[in-house]
Design an enzyme around this catalytic site. Structure first.
Site, PDB file in Angstrom:
ATOM      1  N   TRP A  59     -63.956  -6.056 -95.763  1.00 35.11           N
ATOM      2  CA  TRP A  59     -64.648  -7.227 -96.310  1.00 35.11           C
ATOM      3  C   TRP A  59     -63.994  -8.569 -95.967  1.00 35.11           C
ATOM      4  O   TRP A  59     -62.775  -8.721 -96.069  1.00 35.11           O
ATOM      5  CB  TRP A  59     -64.723  -7.107 -97.843  1.00 35.11           C
ATOM      6  CG  TRP A  59     -65.296  -8.330 -98.467  1.00 35.11           C
ATOM      7  CD1 TRP A  59     -64.611  -9.340 -99.095  1.00 35.11           C
ATOM      8  CD2 TRP A  59     -66.674  -8.721 -98.497  1.00 35.11           C
ATOM      9  NE1 TRP A  59     -65.487 -10.320 -99.517  1.00 35.11           N
ATOM     10  CE2 TRP A  59     -66.761  -9.957 -99.165  1.00 35.11           C
ATOM     11  CE3 TRP A  59     -67.854  -8.128 -98.018  1.00 35.11           C
ATOM     12  CZ2 TRP A  59     -67.965 -10.617 -99.374  1.00 35.11           C
ATOM     13  CZ3 TRP A  59     -69.060  -8.793 -98.228  1.00 35.11           C
ATOM     14  CH2 TRP A  59     -69.101 -10.019 -98.904  1.00 35.11           C
ATOM     15  N   ASP A  62     -65.054 -16.343 -97.560  1.00 26.33           N
ATOM     16  CA  ASP A  62     -64.714 -17.718 -97.148  1.00 26.33           C
ATOM     17  C   ASP A  62     -63.552 -17.860 -96.146  1.00 26.33           C
ATOM     18  O   ASP A  62     -62.534 -17.190 -96.298  1.00 26.33           O
ATOM     19  CB  ASP A  62     -64.272 -18.541 -98.364  1.00 26.33           C
ATOM     20  CG  ASP A  62     -65.146 -18.353 -99.566  1.00 26.33           C
ATOM     21  OD1 ASP A  62     -66.185 -17.687 -99.466  1.00 26.33           O
ATOM     22  OD2 ASP A  62     -64.784 -18.889-100.625  1.00 26.33           O
ATOM     23  N   TRP A  86     -66.825  -6.952-101.723  1.00 34.34           N
ATOM     24  CA  TRP A  86     -65.863  -7.839-102.386  1.00 34.34           C
ATOM     25  C   TRP A  86     -65.002  -7.047-103.371  1.00 34.34           C
ATOM     26  O   TRP A  86     -65.482  -6.107-104.012  1.00 34.34           O
ATOM     27  CB  TRP A  86     -66.656  -8.925-103.124  1.00 34.34           C
ATOM     28  CG  TRP A  86     -65.828 -10.074-103.602  1.00 34.34           C
ATOM     29  CD1 TRP A  86     -65.579 -11.234-102.939  1.00 34.34           C
ATOM     30  CD2 TRP A  86     -65.164 -10.175-104.863  1.00 34.34           C
ATOM     31  NE1 TRP A  86     -64.794 -12.058-103.702  1.00 34.34           N
ATOM     32  CE2 TRP A  86     -64.524 -11.432-104.893  1.00 34.34           C
ATOM     33  CE3 TRP A  86     -65.029  -9.340-105.976  1.00 34.34           C
ATOM     34  CZ2 TRP A  86     -63.774 -11.875-105.980  1.00 34.34           C
ATOM     35  CZ3 TRP A  86     -64.276  -9.772-107.056  1.00 34.34           C
ATOM     36  CH2 TRP A  86     -63.658 -11.031-107.049  1.00 34.34           C
ATOM     37  N   SER A 119     -59.967 -18.572-102.876  1.00 32.28           N
ATOM     38  CA  SER A 119     -59.965 -19.534-101.771  1.00 32.28           C
ATOM     39  C   SER A 119     -59.045 -20.733-101.988  1.00 32.28           C
ATOM     40  O   SER A 119     -58.741 -21.110-103.117  1.00 32.28           O
ATOM     41  CB  SER A 119     -61.390 -20.043-101.532  1.00 32.28           C
ATOM     42  OG  SER A 119     -62.123 -19.010-100.921  1.00 32.28           O
ATOM     43  N   ARG A 192     -61.478 -23.936-109.366  1.00 34.33           N
ATOM     44  CA  ARG A 192     -60.936 -23.244-108.186  1.00 34.33           C
ATOM     45  C   ARG A 192     -61.139 -23.952-106.841  1.00 34.33           C
ATOM     46  O   ARG A 192     -61.755 -24.987-106.741  1.00 34.33           O
ATOM     47  CB  ARG A 192     -61.537 -21.853-108.092  1.00 34.33           C
ATOM     48  CG  ARG A 192     -63.057 -21.789-107.969  1.00 34.33           C
ATOM     49  CD  ARG A 192     -63.460 -20.343-107.756  1.00 34.33           C
ATOM     50  NE  ARG A 192     -64.891 -20.145-107.677  1.00 34.33           N
ATOM     51  CZ  ARG A 192     -65.663 -19.848-108.720  1.00 34.33           C
ATOM     52  NH1 ARG A 192     -65.145 -19.725-109.918  1.00 34.33           N
ATOM     53  NH2 ARG A 192     -66.961 -19.684-108.545  1.00 34.33           N
ATOM     54  N   ASP A 193     -60.598 -23.268-105.822  1.00 34.11           N
ATOM     55  CA  ASP A 193     -60.756 -23.584-104.408  1.00 34.11           C
ATOM     56  C   ASP A 193     -60.116 -24.916-104.009  1.00 34.11           C
ATOM     57  O   ASP A 193     -60.774 -25.835-103.490  1.00 34.11           O
ATOM     58  CB  ASP A 193     -62.246 -23.554-104.005  1.00 34.11           C
ATOM     59  CG  ASP A 193     -62.924 -22.248-104.402  1.00 34.11           C
ATOM     60  OD1 ASP A 193     -62.205 -21.243-104.594  1.00 34.11           O
ATOM     61  OD2 ASP A 193     -64.161 -22.223-104.538  1.00 34.11           O
ATOM     62  N   GLU A 244     -68.296 -24.869-105.653  1.00 35.10           N
ATOM     63  CA  GLU A 244     -67.184 -24.129-105.071  1.00 35.10           C
ATOM     64  C   GLU A 244     -66.714 -24.827-103.785  1.00 35.10           C
ATOM     65  O   GLU A 244     -67.415 -25.658-103.221  1.00 35.10           O
ATOM     66  CB  GLU A 244     -67.625 -22.702-104.706  1.00 35.10           C
ATOM     67  CG  GLU A 244     -68.211 -21.906-105.862  1.00 35.10           C
ATOM     68  CD  GLU A 244     -68.562 -20.457-105.508  1.00 35.10           C
ATOM     69  OE1 GLU A 244     -68.251 -19.576-106.309  1.00 35.10           O
ATOM     70  OE2 GLU A 244     -69.143 -20.204-104.444  1.00 35.10           O
TER      71      GLU A 244
END
Ligand code: FRU
Length: 528
Positions: A59, A62, A86, A119, A192-193, A244
């Site tokens: 898998w 991003d 995932w 990410s 996040r990210d 995101e």
């Protein structure tokens, strides 16, 4: 079909028992799938792209930590090395001298007691502000989101925090900072990210972070201590899903009026083409707040398959380009597409530019010139008249990996179609509907499609410019098509899964149409 978030929750639940295993066990099982053990012939599976980046096995989602350092473009990516769906997230890793030819490296970051590695980004800490390296050997520093599954499962809210890790050997080995997390969760689930950049005039790191339905900006002297600066977007842009993978960066204006700042925000679901997509705002960044210019807003791609893309950090100033790569899939069906052994690929690398549309600025994307290195065999035609239909078999020559450039003029009132097809009548059609002034990309009869109802769709978008001729630059790679129309002012990217090789192309128009500057080049595989 379940929404991706419901789907993710299910998968996360399934992944729990893996997540509950001791860390050593996870690393051990992951080792089985280290890239070194993957035979080259794996890259020959049905639907495997030949010149787009894809993981050795299992898998991928991003792109992460895209940074250039000492002659190498680094690409990290969301990776679950134990399955083709995932699961507990790692950072897979590859390097390239040119963004086109890739060498797979061992996994860079494994989940740990603080959580999965979601990410994030990476930078060269040129001034050694972190103290992780030295003046002679600046460290590479990665900033990522820790997603704590135990926290989420037990109903806590604060299960996403930000951590950092560093490397002093050109990214070959990584050490997580002992003081992690460097940014605690303020009480919002989706937090996040992180995308970081050094801002020289402020002598500070600027962090752009996605927080559920808005973007939060922070600054730091050393990537460890963070101060909140401002928020943007709660009442701006698309809000059909969670925000995101943001990015904030300057781009020069084409009319020499200095720089504008571009803010990317990926959103899932809620994209106009369905599922996940990336929107952008163009405006001003004063070092503390971002203010968007009205009208300077759009989507990176008007096809369904370009998500979570961001820019490469630390591209040398003498190069001067702002470079982009996205994940060529969509959360609607990414985990159920009919590929074995691996799932998904990245887009081709793209260079970004601003262009003026009336009083507004918008973004154009062009494939990077390094892709020219893949050209095998090119056929060019100065001018060709299409009378209803022109089959391009002499140009495509049975290849499933090719690039085509063409300029269409004297376009009949109904428009035209460019059709990629195979011997069993499966096809992907890119067209221009002149009456509606719309481009469309139709993959409804492109092959396997029973894995997800809405995969069989036609995607439409208004044409942005009104020049009389239309130029197209197209990349086909076994199971994907990327169309850059009007010098990249409209981009459409889509994946498809044909039963037989898509190795024919034709142009159709209801009448006479002129095709000029036609060039078709077959492209070499990067895995052979
Ligand atoms: C985007 C995303 C990110 C998250 C990662 C998890 O596709 O949902 O927000 O960090 O994927 O794999």
């Amino acid at each position: 079909m379940k929404s991706r978030n419901t789907y993710l929750n299910l998968l996360m639940a399934l992944a729990l028992f893996v997540g509950c295993q001791p860390k050593e066990k996870q690393a051990e099982s992951a080792e089985v799938e280290q890239p070194e053990t993957v035979a080259e012939e794996k890259f020959q599976e049905e639907h495997r792209p030949q010149y787009h980046f894809s993981p050795p096995a299992h898998w991928m989602n991003d792109p992460n930590g895209m940074v250039y350092y000492d002659g190498e473009y680094h690409l990290f990516y969301q990776h679950y090395p134990d399955s083709t769906v995932w699961g507990p997230m790692h950072w897979g890793h590859a390097v390239s001298p040119d963004m086109v030819h890739w060498e797979h490296l061992p996994i860079a970051l494994y989940p740990d007691s603080l959580g999965y590695i979601f990410s994030g980004s990476a930078v060269v800490d040129w001034k050694n502000t972190t103290g992780f390296g030295s003046d002679d050997n600046p460290p590479l520093v990665a900033m990522f989101t820790y997603h704590n599954m135990d926290g989420e499962r037990s109903g806590k809210i604060k299960y996403q925090t930000q951590g950092i890790a560093y490397s002093t050997d050109k990214g070959r080995s990584w050490t997580k900072y002992k003081g992690n997390p460097v940014l605690e969760n303020p009480g919002i689930k989706d937090f996040r990210d992180p995308k970081v950049r050094w801002q020289e005039d402020l002598n500070a790191w600027i962090l752009t972070l996605a927080v559920k339905d808005h973007i939060a900006f922070y600054s730091s002297p050393d990537l460890k201590e963070w101060t909140h600066l401002s928020d943007f977007g709660i009442d701006k842009g698309g809000h059909g899903g969670v925000w995101e993978c943001p990015d904030l960066f300057p781009l020069p204006t084409p009319d020499g009026k200095g720089d504008k700042w571009v803010l990317f925000v990926s959103i899932n679901p809620g994209a106009p083409q369905g599922g996940s997509g990336t929107q952008y705002f163009i405006g001003e960044w004063d070092g503390k707040t971002f203010t968007e210019d009205k009208g300077s807003y759009g989507w990176l791609d008007y096809g369904p398959d370009n998500y979570a893309g961001v820019t490469w950090a630390d591209v040398p100033q003498e190069d001067g380009r702002t470079l982009f790569l996205g994940w060529m899939s969509n959360w609607l069906y990414a985990q159920i597409v009919p590929t074995e052994n691996w799932r998904s690929a990245m887009t081709v690398p793209r260079k970004m530019e601003l262009f003026k549309n009336g009083n507004d600025y918008l973004l154009a994307f062009k494939p990077v010139k390094e892709l020219d290195e893949l050209r095998n065999d090119c056929i060019t035609e100065a001018t060709m008249m299409v009378d209803t239909s022109a089959v391009l078999d002499d140009q495509v020559k049975g290849s499933t990996t090719f690039e085509a450039k063409l300029t269409l003029s004297e376009i009949p009132e109904e428009g035209f179609e460019l059709i990629l097809y195979n011997d069993v009548d499966q096809h992907v059609t890119f067209g221009y509907d002149a009456a509606k002034d719309e481009y469309y990309l139709d993959r409804s009869e492109s092959g396997k499609n029973d894995f997800y109802d809405e995969f069989s769709r036609k995607y439409t978008t208004k044409r942005i410019v009104d020049t009389e001729s239309i130029d197209l630059h197209i990349y086909v790679d076994v199971a994907s098509i990327e169309i850059f129309a009007d010098e990249g002012k409209t981009v459409m990217t889509a994946i498809f899964f044909p039963d037989k090789p898509m190795d024919h192309m034709k142009v159709e128009a209801n009448g006479q149409m002129k095709v000029s500057e036609l060039e078709v080049c077959s492209l070499k595989s990067i895995w052979k």
